[in-house]
Design a protein around this motif. Structure first.
Motif, PDB file in Angstrom:
ATOM      1  N   TYR A 217       0.874  -1.177   0.000  1.00 39.64           N
ATOM      2  CA  TYR A 217       0.000   0.000   0.000  1.00 39.64           C
ATOM      3  C   TYR A 217       0.906   1.220   0.000  1.00 39.64           C
ATOM      4  CZ  TYR A 217      -2.950   3.815   1.543  1.00 39.64           C
ATOM      5  OH  TYR A 217      -3.594   5.032   1.622  1.00 39.64           O
ATOM      6  N   GLU A 219       1.047   5.628  -0.813  1.00 40.33           N
ATOM      7  CA  GLU A 219       0.363   6.887  -1.110  1.00 40.33           C
ATOM      8  C   GLU A 219       1.151   7.702  -2.112  1.00 40.33           C
ATOM      9  OE1 GLU A 219      -0.047   8.201   2.871  1.00 40.33           O
ATOM     10  OE2 GLU A 219      -1.644   6.756   3.293  1.00 40.33           O
ATOM     11  N   THR A 221       5.441   7.822  -4.201  1.00 47.01           N
ATOM     12  CA  THR A 221       6.855   7.476  -4.190  1.00 47.01           C
ATOM     13  C   THR A 221       7.647   8.659  -4.709  1.00 47.01           C
ATOM     14  OG1 THR A 221       8.538   5.952  -5.041  1.00 47.01           O
ATOM     15  CG2 THR A 221       6.706   6.443  -6.499  1.00 47.01           C
ATOM     16  N   LYS A 245      -2.783   1.833  -4.527  1.00 45.35           N
ATOM     17  CA  LYS A 245      -2.311   3.225  -4.583  1.00 45.35           C
ATOM     18  C   LYS A 245      -3.347   4.112  -3.941  1.00 45.35           C
ATOM     19  CE  LYS A 245      -0.307   7.100  -5.959  1.00 45.35           C
ATOM     20  NZ  LYS A 245      -1.154   8.022  -5.162  1.00 45.35           N
ATOM     21  N   VAL A 248      -5.645   8.554  -5.196  1.00 47.46           N
ATOM     22  CA  VAL A 248      -5.727   8.579  -6.656  1.00 47.46           C
ATOM     23  C   VAL A 248      -6.520   9.761  -7.191  1.00 47.46           C
ATOM     24  CG1 VAL A 248      -5.483   6.091  -6.798  1.00 47.46           C
ATOM     25  CG2 VAL A 248      -7.768   7.078  -6.707  1.00 47.46           C
ATOM     26  N   TYR A 267      -1.810  10.057 -11.241  1.00 50.70           N
ATOM     27  CA  TYR A 267      -2.350   8.704 -11.121  1.00 50.70           C
ATOM     28  C   TYR A 267      -2.274   7.958 -12.456  1.00 50.70           C
ATOM     29  CZ  TYR A 267      -5.733   4.944 -10.264  1.00 50.70           C
ATOM     30  OH  TYR A 267      -6.364   3.726 -10.165  1.00 50.70           O
ATOM     31  N   TYR A 270       1.061   6.341 -12.630  1.00 49.70           N
ATOM     32  CA  TYR A 270       1.125   5.103 -11.847  1.00 49.70           C
ATOM     33  C   TYR A 270       0.472   3.957 -12.629  1.00 49.70           C
ATOM     34  CZ  TYR A 270       2.795   7.168  -7.467  1.00 49.70           C
ATOM     35  OH  TYR A 270       3.554   7.768  -6.511  1.00 49.70           O
ATOM     36  N   GLU A 281      -2.942  -3.736  -9.739  1.00 48.97           N
ATOM     37  CA  GLU A 281      -3.538  -2.713  -8.886  1.00 48.97           C
ATOM     38  C   GLU A 281      -4.766  -3.267  -8.181  1.00 48.97           C
ATOM     39  OE1 GLU A 281      -5.154   1.907  -8.982  1.00 48.97           O
ATOM     40  OE2 GLU A 281      -4.977   0.784 -10.854  1.00 48.97           O
TER      41      GLU A 281
END
Length: 706
Positions: A217, A219, A221, A245, A248, A267, A270, A281
């Motif tokens: 998990y 939030e 990077t 993630k 988002v 997002y 990601y 995901e």
């Protein structure tokens, strides 16, 4: 896992901040270590005590006359720095800071965290936290943690390792998995990630032989490229990463000159990374459980052709409905398969897919028939996976069916899953039989379909990773233009010249540098007239473009008009001249470009152009660099994709050329990642043969002194 060997497998642990107060983090950690049977040395630390729960208690870390692998700090934030200094003097390699009160608490905490990191870096200490719940190694009974992970119910041993930036929510995931009888290797909460971050821990777990699958998990990077590299490594070694993630919906506002940058948010980057690495995901707690169970067998469908067999026609319909948007479809069974099925399926049933075994079929008396039905279905070359719908079948029938399913599934290379809506206590025996054979059991057919779709996509990602690596693309090598000296933006003429050398076809253009230049004699009418200026990013908005100019008289007038409009609307702009370009017909407009993101680096974006750009907001993106196969995947994701195959009698357009252009753009963006901030190709025309960039803008990175 060598870099973190004695962090996650410590031989000795000191816990600073023990107390008679049972709720204190340090107290919880020591008691969890004792109660779970940790085999290493435990050193409680608090100058107020000489003994704690039967163990000698030390006044300070420096008083411990032994080598310490790990120090767990659970004192108030103001006391952390002195403890860390003592750890540095003691040459402690690893520290877990449970304490809060750092950057999450305000300016004073920010400074405290900065000082903590400086001390650690100088001493070579690696830190987990601060502001975290710590970690547990379930196999080795290491509990450098406090909170729910130290309390009942205890997690069982297994092959799943969890890394989470949020300890509370991460442990919620762990407990949901534990309730589904999923076991764990490591559970690690990283908190503020001042030093060691989630990506580094995932990389370490890839080298841990007892970790089979990684759950995370995050939030955010700080280094998207590191996550990309770790994801690719995980795919190569066959260790799936399931990642949730958080955050988002955060809007990533961009002050950008290009249309491209406004088409995406963080997002999207990601999600592009997930597609390029096979990272799965997850968005729901039940998905975590479902997907972990599905991956346990390590079997992946070759394609999306599913067979469904059972006693509930409605369940099969629900399975098909849920599977189709995920890329699955019901397989067409071979005549030989249907012929063999008629020998074991009642006359009132159905041997075409979905296979209706009829009510009451799942029973001890039908074991041999069920075995044959499953085996011949799995043997069909057109079937990639099988779902058996037990539906509401009770205890005895479910157990009889589970025995057969488990035995056949063990010998099959194709995934097998089961749906049952019977109460859990009624099918407990069946559940145990299926779990022992790594056959996932789902409470709804739609969840079974989604889990099989995840396995299918992961298998495809593994095959793609083996088939193609960057560097095998047939796209032309990019040019090595030095763009670092440019101030501001390049003009259209400069941008298109550079992109042309990078392998992206551009329109035929003539640049008229001033009003006295003679008009070109040989033109293919009609043409487009555009003002050329590095200071005017969006020429249409100021009347700097004239389309459909049909003859020399109109051309002369159009040149004067765009010059006048530019002078009126952008009097300070540097004008290089006027460009006369071929007018592209019989194509479809795309927007393609690059955003050089501070976390992910260069990201290539493509979307519907022209009138569709704002209307549809239809785009796809990938992290550069990539080959034309990935470029095609991007195009296939667009809602406008059917138009490229030909619409209303128009010819099909050259998707291969568009894919190669995207690959060439990605290569150029990657090789110039230190010099290029943005690229905008608008429009990029896809033609029946080839592609043409009709307009382009390159924005260099800010350069010192400009």
């Amino acid at each position: 896992m060598n870099d973190f060997k004695h962090l996650l497998e410590p031989r000795s642990i000191a816990v600073v901040g023990v107390s008679d107060e049972a709720g204190r983090p340090g107290s919880q950690a020591v008691r969890a270590l004792i109660s779970n049977g940790y085999k290493g040395q435990i050193y409680p630390v608090n100058p107020k005590y000489t003994e704690f729960d039967g163990l000698k208690c030390y006044g300070a870390v420096s008083d411990i006359d032994a080598q310490i692998d790990l120090v767990v700090i659970g004192v108030p934030a103001k006391g952390v720095i002195p403890v860390l200094k003592a750890c540095a003097e003691k040459s402690v390699p690893y520290v877990v800071v449970l304490s809060g009160g750092f950057r999450e608490s305000g300016p004073e905490g920010v400074e405290r965290e900065r000082e903590m990191l400086a001390i650690a870096r100088a001493a070579g200490i690696r830190i987990i936290g601060p502001n975290c719940l710590g970690f547990a190694n379930i196999h080795s009974q290491v509990f450098a943690a406090f909170g729910s992970i130290t309390r009942e119910p205890k997690l069982k041993k297994g092959g799943v390792s969890l890394v989470t930036q949020s300890g509370g929510f991460g442990y919620s995931l762990a407990l949901a998995c534990a309730d589904a009888d999923i076991g764990f290797r490591h559970v690690i909460a990283t908190g503020n990630e001042t030093d060691v971050d989630t990506v580094q821990l995932i990389e370490a777990l890839l080298g841990d032989n007892e970790t089979e699958i990684i759950l995370a998990y995050i939030e955010g990077t700080k280094d998207g490229r590191a996550l990309l590299d770790v994801g690719k490594r995980a795919l190569a070694v066959g260790k799936p990463i399931l990642l949730w993630k958080g955050g988002v919906t955060e809007e990533g506002a961009r002050a950008a000159a290009s249309h491209t940058a406004s088409m995406t948010g963080s997002y999207d980057f990601y999600r592009a990374l997930f597609k390029q690495t096979g990272i799965v995901e997850i968005r729901e707690i039940h998905e975590t459980v479902d997907f972990l169970k599905a991956f346990a067998a390590k079997k992946y469908p070759a394609n999306g052709a599913m067979a469904v067999m059972g006693v509930s026609g409605g369940s099969a319909i629900v399975f098909a409905d849920a599977g189709e948007p995920e890329g699955l479809h019901l397989a067409n069974l071979a005549e030989q398969t249907e012929r063999l099925l008629t020998e074991v399926v009642p006359n009132i049933g159905a041997v075409h897919n979905p296979i209706d075994l009829t009510a009451g079929y799942f029973s001890a008396s039908n074991r041999d028939k069920l075995r044959t039905a499953i085996e011949v279905t799995l043997a069909d070359p057109g079937v990639d996976a099988l779902c058996l719908n037990l539906a509401t079948t009770g205890s005895a029938g479910s157990t009889a069916a589970a025995e057969v399913i488990a035995n056949v599934a063990k010998d099959s290379a194709k995934p097998v899953c089961v749906f049952s809506s019977a109460p859990r206590d009624q099918i407990a025996d069946a559940s145990r039989l299926l779990a022992a054979a790594a056959v996932p059991l789902f409470p709804s057919p739609s969840r079974a379909a989604k889990a099989l779709a995840v396995l299918t996509r992961y298998g495809a990602a593994r095959r793609e990773a083996k088939r193609s690596e960057y560097g095998e693309s047939s796209a032309a090598p990019s040019s090595k233009d030095d763009l670092r000296g440019w101030a501001g933006k390049l003009s259209e003429a400069q941008s298109k010249d550079i992109l042309s050398r990078a392998g992206i076809p551009v329109t035929r253009d003539v640049l008229l540098s001033d009003a006295d230049d003679s008009l070109p004699e040989k033109l293919s009418w009609p043409v487009v007239v555009k003002i050329v200026s590095p200071d005017i990013a969006h020429k249409t908005e100021i009347g700097g473009v004239k389309v459909g100019v049909r003859d020399p008289k109109e051309l002369e007038s159009a040149i004067a008009e765009v010059r006048a409009n530019a002078q009126f609307h952008a009097p300070e702009a540097q004008i290089e001249g006027v460009m006369v370009s071929q007018m592209v017909k019989d194509g479809f407009e795309l927007i393609a470009g690059v955003v050089n993101d501070e976390v992910f680096g260069p990201v290539v974006v493509v979307g519907a152009g022209g009138i569709y750009a704002e209307l549809m907001r239809d785009s796809s993106c990938r992290l550069a660099p990539f080959d034309e196969n990935v470029g095609r995947q991007m195009l296939d994701e667009l809602r406008c994709r059917p138009i490229l195959d030909g619409a209303r009698g128009k010819p099909a357009l050259d998707v291969d050329a568009a894919s190669k252009a995207l690959a060439a753009l990605s290569r150029f963006a990657w090789e110039h990642r230190d010099a290029v901030s943005e690229i905008d190709i608008n429009p990029l025309f896809v033609l029946p043969q080839g592609v043409l960039a009709a307009d382009a803008l390159i924005v260099p990175m800010p350069f010192p002194g400009h």
